[in-house]
Design a protein around this motif. Structure first.
Motif, PDB file in Angstrom:
ATOM      1  N   GLY A 131       0.805  -1.226   0.000  1.00  0.00           N
ATOM      2  CA  GLY A 131       0.000   0.000   0.000  1.00  0.00           C
ATOM      3  C   GLY A 131       0.832   1.269   0.000  1.00  0.00           C
ATOM      4  N   GLY A 132       2.158   1.120   0.128  1.00  0.00           N
ATOM      5  CA  GLY A 132       3.037   2.296   0.144  1.00  0.00           C
ATOM      6  C   GLY A 132       3.372   2.741  -1.278  1.00  0.00           C
ATOM      7  N   ILE A 133       3.609   4.047  -1.436  1.00  0.00           N
ATOM      8  CA  ILE A 133       4.021   4.515  -2.770  1.00  0.00           C
ATOM      9  C   ILE A 133       5.517   4.256  -2.953  1.00  0.00           C
ATOM     10  CG2 ILE A 133       2.226   6.265  -3.093  1.00  0.00           C
ATOM     11  CD1 ILE A 133       4.506   8.333  -2.287  1.00  0.00           C
ATOM     12  N   ASP A 134       5.907   4.093  -4.213  1.00  0.00           N
ATOM     13  CA  ASP A 134       7.310   3.908  -4.562  1.00  0.00           C
ATOM     14  C   ASP A 134       7.876   5.302  -4.843  1.00  0.00           C
ATOM     15  OD1 ASP A 134       9.676   3.497  -5.890  1.00  0.00           O
ATOM     16  OD2 ASP A 134       8.959   1.715  -6.966  1.00  0.00           O
ATOM     17  N   LEU A 135       8.824   5.743  -4.000  1.00  0.00           N
ATOM     18  CA  LEU A 135       9.319   7.116  -4.134  1.00  0.00           C
ATOM     19  C   LEU A 135      10.018   7.361  -5.462  1.00  0.00           C
ATOM     20  CD1 LEU A 135      10.543   7.668  -0.474  1.00  0.00           C
ATOM     21  CD2 LEU A 135       8.782   9.011  -1.654  1.00  0.00           C
ATOM     22  N   SER A 136      10.595   6.282  -6.044  1.00  0.00           N
ATOM     23  CA  SER A 136      11.267   6.523  -7.329  1.00  0.00           C
ATOM     24  C   SER A 136      10.231   6.794  -8.426  1.00  0.00           C
ATOM     25  CB  SER A 136      12.205   5.360  -7.691  1.00  0.00           C
ATOM     26  OG  SER A 136      11.446   4.188  -7.805  1.00  0.00           O
ATOM     27  N   LEU A 137       9.053   6.163  -8.336  1.00  0.00           N
ATOM     28  CA  LEU A 137       7.992   6.479  -9.310  1.00  0.00           C
ATOM     29  C   LEU A 137       7.453   7.885  -9.068  1.00  0.00           C
ATOM     30  CD1 LEU A 137       5.819   3.227  -9.537  1.00  0.00           C
ATOM     31  CD2 LEU A 137       7.596   4.048 -11.105  1.00  0.00           C
ATOM     32  N   ALA A 138       7.351   8.254  -7.784  1.00  0.00           N
ATOM     33  CA  ALA A 138       6.895   9.614  -7.473  1.00  0.00           C
ATOM     34  C   ALA A 138       7.880  10.624  -8.068  1.00  0.00           C
ATOM     35  CB  ALA A 138       6.768   9.801  -5.968  1.00  0.00           C
ATOM     36  N   ALA A 139       9.165  10.354  -7.886  1.00  0.00           N
ATOM     37  CA  ALA A 139      10.188  11.289  -8.395  1.00  0.00           C
ATOM     38  C   ALA A 139      10.070  11.464  -9.901  1.00  0.00           C
ATOM     39  CB  ALA A 139      11.582  10.783  -8.017  1.00  0.00           C
ATOM     40  N   MET A 152      -2.165  10.609   0.832  1.00  0.00           N
ATOM     41  CA  MET A 152      -2.699  10.508   2.189  1.00  0.00           C
ATOM     42  C   MET A 152      -1.614  10.097   3.173  1.00  0.00           C
ATOM     43  SD  MET A 152      -4.849   6.979   1.519  1.00  0.00           S
ATOM     44  CE  MET A 152      -6.285   7.576   2.313  1.00  0.00           C
ATOM     45  N   LEU A 153      -1.750  10.538   4.426  1.00  0.00           N
ATOM     46  CA  LEU A 153      -0.749  10.152   5.422  1.00  0.00           C
ATOM     47  C   LEU A 153      -0.939   8.687   5.825  1.00  0.00           C
ATOM     48  CD1 LEU A 153       1.522  10.653   7.347  1.00  0.00           C
ATOM     49  CD2 LEU A 153       0.016  11.997   8.783  1.00  0.00           C
ATOM     50  N   ALA A 154      -2.185   8.292   6.132  1.00  0.00           N
ATOM     51  CA  ALA A 154      -2.434   6.889   6.503  1.00  0.00           C
ATOM     52  C   ALA A 154      -3.708   6.421   5.822  1.00  0.00           C
ATOM     53  CB  ALA A 154      -2.568   6.760   8.014  1.00  0.00           C
ATOM     54  N   ASN A 155      -3.668   5.205   5.315  1.00  0.00           N
ATOM     55  CA  ASN A 155      -4.823   4.699   4.573  1.00  0.00           C
ATOM     56  C   ASN A 155      -5.957   4.271   5.499  1.00  0.00           C
ATOM     57  OD1 ASN A 155      -6.329   2.250   3.129  1.00  0.00           O
ATOM     58  ND2 ASN A 155      -5.634   3.729   1.611  1.00  0.00           N
ATOM     59  N   ASN A 156      -7.186   4.554   5.070  1.00  0.00           N
ATOM     60  CA  ASN A 156      -8.361   4.284   5.900  1.00  0.00           C
ATOM     61  C   ASN A 156      -8.791   2.827   5.880  1.00  0.00           C
ATOM     62  OD1 ASN A 156      -8.844   5.419   3.188  1.00  0.00           O
ATOM     63  ND2 ASN A 156     -10.942   4.758   3.553  1.00  0.00           N
ATOM     64  N   GLU A 157      -8.238   2.000   4.996  1.00  0.00           N
ATOM     65  CA  GLU A 157      -8.648   0.587   4.970  1.00  0.00           C
ATOM     66  C   GLU A 157      -7.526  -0.331   5.469  1.00  0.00           C
ATOM     67  OE1 GLU A 157     -10.927  -0.847   1.671  1.00  0.00           O
ATOM     68  OE2 GLU A 157     -11.437   1.190   1.080  1.00  0.00           O
ATOM     69  N   ILE A 161       1.121   3.834   6.262  1.00  0.00           N
ATOM     70  CA  ILE A 161       1.605   5.193   6.518  1.00  0.00           C
ATOM     71  C   ILE A 161       2.652   5.541   5.448  1.00  0.00           C
ATOM     72  CG2 ILE A 161       2.829   6.675   8.160  1.00  0.00           C
ATOM     73  CD1 ILE A 161       1.639   4.846  10.398  1.00  0.00           C
ATOM     74  N   GLN A 162       2.376   6.598   4.714  1.00  0.00           N
ATOM     75  CA  GLN A 162       3.230   6.948   3.560  1.00  0.00           C
ATOM     76  C   GLN A 162       4.462   7.756   3.986  1.00  0.00           C
ATOM     77  OE1 GLN A 162       2.744   5.592   0.802  1.00  0.00           O
ATOM     78  NE2 GLN A 162       0.539   5.222   0.506  1.00  0.00           N
ATOM     79  N   PRO A 163       5.555   7.659   3.204  1.00  0.00           N
ATOM     80  CA  PRO A 163       6.810   8.354   3.554  1.00  0.00           C
ATOM     81  C   PRO A 163       6.762   9.831   3.155  1.00  0.00           C
ATOM     82  CG  PRO A 163       7.100   7.061   1.546  1.00  0.00           C
ATOM     83  CD  PRO A 163       5.671   6.841   1.977  1.00  0.00           C
ATOM     84  N   LEU A 164       6.006  10.613   3.917  1.00  0.00           N
ATOM     85  CA  LEU A 164       5.758  11.990   3.497  1.00  0.00           C
ATOM     86  C   LEU A 164       6.995  12.882   3.560  1.00  0.00           C
ATOM     87  CD1 LEU A 164       2.188  12.908   4.673  1.00  0.00           C
ATOM     88  CD2 LEU A 164       2.989  12.200   2.458  1.00  0.00           C
ATOM     89  N   ALA A 165       7.840  12.682   4.571  1.00  0.00           N
ATOM     90  CA  ALA A 165       9.007  13.570   4.693  1.00  0.00           C
ATOM     91  C   ALA A 165       9.910  13.431   3.461  1.00  0.00           C
ATOM     92  CB  ALA A 165       9.774  13.255   5.971  1.00  0.00           C
ATOM     93  N   GLU A 166      10.056  12.201   2.977  1.00  0.00           N
ATOM     94  CA  GLU A 166      10.871  11.978   1.778  1.00  0.00           C
ATOM     95  C   GLU A 166      10.185  12.568   0.543  1.00  0.00           C
ATOM     96  OE1 GLU A 166      10.216   9.780   4.053  1.00  0.00           O
ATOM     97  OE2 GLU A 166      12.017   8.686   4.632  1.00  0.00           O
ATOM     98  N   LEU A 167       8.863  12.384   0.493  1.00  0.00           N
ATOM     99  CA  LEU A 167       8.092  12.922  -0.634  1.00  0.00           C
ATOM    100  C   LEU A 167       8.172  14.451  -0.652  1.00  0.00           C
ATOM    101  CD1 LEU A 167       6.152  12.111  -2.932  1.00  0.00           C
ATOM    102  CD2 LEU A 167       4.266  12.326  -1.299  1.00  0.00           C
TER     103      LEU A 167
END
Ligand SMILES: Cc1ncc(COP(=O)(O)O)c(C=O)c1O
Length: 396
Positions: A131-139, A152-157, A161-167
């Motif tokens: 459920g986590g995003i891949d930061l290299s794809l985000a980049a 989102m910070l944390a998924n409702n289902e 918890i996503q790596p927001l500081a890196e993002l």
């Protein structure tokens, strides 16, 4: 005995919150905008104090908080507010496939206004960071044409918890504002907009034991102010960004709810992780072949896990989640997010981590909350175990 384990959908209002709200309704009912008289000035002061307290919970300044009717409105204000600002020239928006519909539906509207929306995939269920995003794809997706990134910070289902500081670092490189829907995280983990580096953050009081119909949006003002366009215009309240008489009772209630969170969080986090872990163990003792949906957690260090401490999402063999719920009518759990559980479609979040439609339909979400006890968790495992055995025998 009925047991409430649907704390992702909403939470029971804390008694301390009810107290301050009732007192406010009885005595301090003046309009906080009526500063021509003493009664109005008094309420205006109470609202200012409450806003200060809400802001400090997020490590923000009071003038960075816009009070809204909840996270749906906050998400709309963040996305439409940034994208439709008259000075906006960028045309790309980056988000993820597992966002809540309060993000996904506005994105569809923005596509109709000509924006290009990139919905990042997430790691599949077999991955430890499911459920986590891949930061290299985000980049690869964030560039000089990106108007806003919303993750989102944390998924409702599944609680990821996503790596927001890196993002945030990736966004800063291109001067892109980063919005996060923190609806499920606020009240369940420490909140610090400075440490996360986010520019916009949505929250909703009824998820942290406060009243429904009130929430907020943090809008960063320093070192640079995020430009947003008002979506509700009228009397010019809240810096002209969200008009309408302030919900003074709700604001005071939300501030009290966050105060209670502040004093309880460090004890609540390990306690809820303990109950969640116990439920998972007890279910496994009774039922073979369970699949954990979402990221694995670190039982020794709940605060370092990439999963909300109160979240459990389980795929049951051979049996539909809906049928299980019908067999256990005194247990409040959910087979998807509250907003989509009336729809027949299997959860887009579970599909997003690679579950088949059948697996998604065979899943249940458990959300532990402040008022749950170990006895309730043991009872839940017993009820579900019996119901599953009965339904699986029919299915065989
Ligand atoms: C992640 C997330 N975002 C947004 C919302 C919508 O919140 P509200 O009901 O306050 O509008 C929810 C509620 O379920 C949620 O879980």
């Amino acid at each position: 005995m009925s047991i409430y384990l649907d704390n992702h959908a909403t939470t029971r209002i804390d008694p301390a919150v009810i107290d301050v709200m009732v007192r406010m309704m009885e005595t301090n009912y003046a309009n906080p905008g009526s500063t021509t008289h003493e009664a109005g000035r008094l309420v205006s002061g109470l609202v200012a104090d409450a806003t200060q307290s809400i802001a400090s919970h997020f490590h923000a300044d009071p003038d960075e908080i816009i009070v809204t009717s909840g996270a749906t409105e906050s998400n709309n204000l963040a996305l439409f507010g940034v994208a439709m600002h008259p000075k906006q020239t960028r045309r790309r928006i980056v988000s993820a496939v597992t966002e809540h519909r309060a993000i996904l539906d506005p994105l569809v509207q923005l596509e109709k206004h000509g924006f290009e929306v990139i919905r990042l995939p997430v790691f599949p269920n077999q991955h430890p960071f499911a459920g986590g995003i891949d930061l290299s794809l985000a980049a690869e997706s964030i560039n000089e044409d990106t108007a806003i990134v919303s993750i989102m910070l944390a998924n409702n289902e599944i609680g990821t918890i996503q790596p927001l500081a890196e993002l945030a670092k990736l966004c800063q490189r291109w001067g892109v504002p980063l919005h996060t829907d923190a609806t499920q995280a606020a009240g369940r983990m420490p909140m610090d907009v400075q440490a996360m580096g986010v520019d916009l953050l949505s929250f909703s009081s009824h998820k942290f034991y406060g009243p429904k119909g009130i929430g907020g949006l943090f809008v960063r003002q320093s070192p640079a102010a995020v430009r947003i366009q008002a979506q509700i215009v009228g009397g010019g309240q809240q810096f002209n960004l969200r008009s309408g008489t302030l919900n003074s009772v709700g604001i005071v209630g939300m501030a009290k709810a966050l105060e209670v969170v502040e004093s309880n969080l460090l004890a609540e986090m390990p306690q809820q992780a303990y109950l969640r872990n116990l439920l998972w163990e007890l279910l496994n003792e009774r039922i073979d072949g369970l699949i954990l949906n979402g990221p694995v957690w670190n039982a020794m260090a709940p605060r370092e896990s990439t999963r909300l401490v109160n979240n459990l999402n389980v795929c049951f063999p051979k049996v539909e989640g809906q049928s299980l719920m019908l067999e256990v009518p005194d247990l409040a759990v959910s087979s998807g997010s509250a907003c989509t559980s009336v729809e027949p479609h299997p959860s887009h979040v579970l599909r997003g981590i690679g579950l088949s439609e059948d697996q998604a339909r065979a899943s249940l979400r458990f959300g532990i909350g402040r008022f749950n006890t170990e006895a309730e968790i043991r009872k839940t495992a017993e009820w579900i175990g019996k119901a599953h055995a009965k339904l699986a025998a029919f299915a065989a």
